[in-house]
Scaffold this motif. Structure first.
Motif, PDB file in Angstrom:
ATOM      1  N   LEU A 169      26.407  47.436  56.883  1.00  0.00           N
ATOM      2  CA  LEU A 169      27.789  47.888  56.719  1.00  0.00           C
ATOM      3  C   LEU A 169      27.836  49.360  56.311  1.00  0.00           C
ATOM      4  CD1 LEU A 169      29.422  44.838  54.915  1.00  0.00           C
ATOM      5  CD2 LEU A 169      29.600  45.466  57.318  1.00  0.00           C
ATOM      6  N   ARG A 170      26.927  49.782  55.440  1.00  0.00           N
ATOM      7  CA  ARG A 170      26.901  51.192  55.042  1.00  0.00           C
ATOM      8  C   ARG A 170      26.576  52.079  56.244  1.00  0.00           C
ATOM      9  NH1 ARG A 170      27.694  51.420  49.719  1.00  0.00           N
ATOM     10  NH2 ARG A 170      26.763  49.820  48.374  1.00  0.00           N
ATOM     11  N   ALA A 171      25.696  51.633  57.111  1.00  0.00           N
ATOM     12  CA  ALA A 171      25.371  52.405  58.307  1.00  0.00           C
ATOM     13  C   ALA A 171      26.606  52.556  59.191  1.00  0.00           C
ATOM     14  CB  ALA A 171      24.245  51.717  59.076  1.00  0.00           C
ATOM     15  N   PHE A 172      27.319  51.467  59.419  1.00  0.00           N
ATOM     16  CA  PHE A 172      28.531  51.503  60.238  1.00  0.00           C
ATOM     17  C   PHE A 172      29.576  52.436  59.644  1.00  0.00           C
ATOM     18  CE2 PHE A 172      32.715  49.100  60.724  1.00  0.00           C
ATOM     19  CZ  PHE A 172      33.112  49.841  61.831  1.00  0.00           C
ATOM     20  N   VAL A 173      29.836  52.304  58.352  1.00  0.00           N
ATOM     21  CA  VAL A 173      30.863  53.126  57.697  1.00  0.00           C
ATOM     22  C   VAL A 173      30.475  54.603  57.731  1.00  0.00           C
ATOM     23  CG1 VAL A 173      31.953  53.636  55.481  1.00  0.00           C
ATOM     24  CG2 VAL A 173      31.752  51.270  56.254  1.00  0.00           C
ATOM     25  N   ALA A 174      29.212  54.917  57.474  1.00  0.00           N
ATOM     26  CA  ALA A 174      28.776  56.317  57.472  1.00  0.00           C
ATOM     27  C   ALA A 174      28.904  56.936  58.862  1.00  0.00           C
ATOM     28  CB  ALA A 174      27.331  56.421  56.976  1.00  0.00           C
ATOM     29  N   ILE A 175      28.526  56.197  59.882  1.00  0.00           N
ATOM     30  CA  ILE A 175      28.640  56.725  61.251  1.00  0.00           C
ATOM     31  C   ILE A 175      30.108  56.913  61.622  1.00  0.00           C
ATOM     32  CG2 ILE A 175      28.200  56.236  63.686  1.00  0.00           C
ATOM     33  CD1 ILE A 175      25.699  54.628  62.692  1.00  0.00           C
ATOM     34  N   ALA A 176      30.944  55.957  61.239  1.00  0.00           N
ATOM     35  CA  ALA A 176      32.382  56.077  61.524  1.00  0.00           C
ATOM     36  C   ALA A 176      32.987  57.262  60.803  1.00  0.00           C
ATOM     37  CB  ALA A 176      33.089  54.783  61.121  1.00  0.00           C
ATOM     38  N   GLU A 177      32.488  57.545  59.602  1.00  0.00           N
ATOM     39  CA  GLU A 177      33.036  58.648  58.812  1.00  0.00           C
ATOM     40  C   GLU A 177      32.612  59.995  59.370  1.00  0.00           C
ATOM     41  OE1 GLU A 177      32.812  60.450  54.255  1.00  0.00           O
ATOM     42  OE2 GLU A 177      31.972  58.467  54.701  1.00  0.00           O
ATOM     43  N   TYR A 178      31.318  60.161  59.645  1.00  0.00           N
ATOM     44  CA  TYR A 178      30.789  61.478  60.021  1.00  0.00           C
ATOM     45  C   TYR A 178      30.751  61.704  61.526  1.00  0.00           C
ATOM     46  CZ  TYR A 178      29.437  61.842  55.143  1.00  0.00           C
ATOM     47  OH  TYR A 178      29.464  61.897  53.772  1.00  0.00           O
ATOM     48  N   ARG A 179      30.866  60.642  62.319  1.00  0.00           N
ATOM     49  CA  ARG A 179      30.819  60.744  63.789  1.00  0.00           C
ATOM     50  C   ARG A 179      29.577  61.505  64.254  1.00  0.00           C
ATOM     51  NH1 ARG A 179      36.122  59.352  65.518  1.00  0.00           N
ATOM     52  NH2 ARG A 179      37.014  58.217  63.747  1.00  0.00           N
TER      53      ARG A 179
ATOM     54  N   SER B 285      20.125  53.676  63.207  1.00  0.00           N
ATOM     55  CA  SER B 285      20.476  53.116  64.516  1.00  0.00           C
ATOM     56  C   SER B 285      20.160  51.624  64.573  1.00  0.00           C
ATOM     57  CB  SER B 285      19.723  53.852  65.623  1.00  0.00           C
ATOM     58  OG  SER B 285      20.097  55.221  65.664  1.00  0.00           O
ATOM     59  N   GLN B 286      19.023  51.233  64.004  1.00  0.00           N
ATOM     60  CA  GLN B 286      18.649  49.827  64.006  1.00  0.00           C
ATOM     61  C   GLN B 286      19.618  48.991  63.182  1.00  0.00           C
ATOM     62  OE1 GLN B 286      16.321  48.153  65.797  1.00  0.00           O
ATOM     63  NE2 GLN B 286      17.361  46.365  64.916  1.00  0.00           N
TER      64      GLN B 286
END
Length: 302
Positions: A13-23, A40-41
Motif C-alpha cells: 500500500l505504501r508503494a502504491f500511495v507513494a507512486i500515486a503521489e509523486y508520479r 515495482s514488485q
C-alpha cells in the motif's frame, strides 16, 4: 479474477500511495528508501492480488487509473490507521508519517521554527513537507495524498475542516526613498496608479492583493507586467525600482534585510490574511490535528 483471500501488505500500500503521489518511480522509491525494483514488485503484487491496474506507466509518464483513484483514499486511510496504531503503542497521540502541505508564502518563514518544535514535542512524528500552491494542496487533501495543509483561509471547500492559526498584516514594500516610506497610516487607496508587482498566477497572495484593491475600487498601475514565483524575487524587483508590493508580516524580516528597500504600514482596518490548518472532515485524527495546530500556532514568526 482477484483472489478473494488476498490481503495487501502495508509495504504494498505504501508503494502504491507513494507512486500515486509523486508520479515517478524513482522519486517514490527514494521517498520510501527502497530500490526501484522492490517498489515495482510491491506494486505488481498489489495489482495482481486485487486483479486491478492501479498505475499506468510508460517510458514517459506515470498515471493513476480510474480504479487507482477510487482506491487511493482507502489506501491512505489504512496507512493512517496503521501509523496511529504504532503511535498509540508508543504512547504518543500524534505520530507516524504525516504528509503536510504548505503554501510557498508561508513555508520559508514558518518551517524553521515549527519543524524543530515538532521533533522536540512529537519525536514519533515523521513529517513530509510538500510546498505547493493552494489549489493543488486542496486537490491533494481531497484525493488523500495529503493529510493536512497550512494555507490561507477560508478555503470554501466542502468536506474540509479549517482550524484558524493566526491573522497577520500585509506590509507595503517600497523602493528606497519612496514618498510613502515609513508611514504607518497608508490607506489602501494610496495604491491607485502605483506599479504593483505580484506573484504569478495560482498564488493566493496574488489573489488576496487583487481582491483588496477591488474591495476599495483601487486600480493599481501596470499590474501583471512583472510576476514572480517567490516573494524573494518580487521583493528584489521592488529594490530594483520596478514597482511596489505587499508581503505578509512574517516575511518582512527574511525578505527585506537586503537591497535598497523601505516599508510602510496600512491604517486601520489593516489588511491581512488568516492562516489555518486544514484537513479532511472524514478523518479520525481531528484531535491529533488540533494538537498539531496548537504547536504551529505557538511558533508564529515574529
Amino acid at each position: 479474477m482477484p483472489d478473494q483471500t488476498y490481503q495487501p501488505t502495508l509495504s504494498q500500500l505504501r508503494a502504491f500511495v507513494a507512486i500515486a503521489e509523486y508520479r515517478h518511480f524513482g522519486t517514490a522509491a527514494a521517498h520510501l528508501t527502497v530500490s526501484q525494483p522492490t517498489l515495482s514488485q510491491a506494486l505488481a503484487s498489489l495489482e495482481n492480488g486485487l486483479g486491478l491496474q492501479l498505475i499506468e506507466r510508460s517510458t514517459r509518464r506515470v498515471l493513476v487509473t480510474a480504479a487507482g483513484k477510487r482506491l487511493l483514499p482507502q489506501a491512505m486511510a489504512t496507512l493512517e490507521a496503521a501509523d496511529r496504531f504504532v503511535a498509540a503503542a508508543a504512547g504518543d497521540g500524534l505520530g507516524g508519517h504525516l504528509r503536510m502541505g504548505i503554501i510557498p508564502t508561508v513555508a520559508p518563514y514558518l518551517l524553521p521554527s515549527v519543524l524543530p518544535e515538532l521533533r522536540s514535542r512529537l519525536p514519533a512524528l515523521v513529517p513530509h513537507v510538500i510546498e505547493d500552491q493552494t489549489a493543488r494542496l486542496l486537490d491533494g487533501l481531497r484525493s488523500g495524498v495529503l493529510d493536512v495543509a497550512v494555507l490561507a483561509l477560508p478555503t470554501e471547500v466542502n468536506g474540509i475542516v479549517e482550524i484558524p492559526l493566526y491573522t497577520e498584516a500585509f506590509v507595503l514594500v517600497l523602493p528606497r526613498g519612496h514618498e510613502l516610506a515609513w508611514r504607518t497610516d497608508v490607506a489602501v487607496g494610496a495604491l491607485e496608479d502605483l506599479p504593483l508587482l505580484l506573484l504569478d498566477e495560482g498564488h493566493c497572495l496574488r489573489d488576496q492583493t487583487l481582491d483588496l484593491c477591488r474591495s476599495q475600487d483601487v486600480r493599481p498601475g501596470t499590474v501583471g507586467d512583472t510576476r514572480a514565483a517567490s516573494l524573494a524575487t518580487v521583493v528584489q524587483c521592488v529594490a530594483g525600482g520596478l514597482g511596489v508590493t505587499l508581503i505578509p508580516e512574517m516575511a518582512v524580516g527574511a525578505e527585506t534585510g537586503r537591497g535598497k528597500l523601505d516599508l510602510a504600514r496600512f491604517a486601520d482596518p489593516v489588511p491581512g490574511r488568516t492562516l489555518g490548518l486544514v484537513f479532511r472532515g472524514s478523518t479520525a485524527r481531528t484531535e491529533d490535528y488540533e494538537q498539531l495546530a496548537e504547536i504551529i500556532r505557538s511558533q508564529r514568526p515574529v
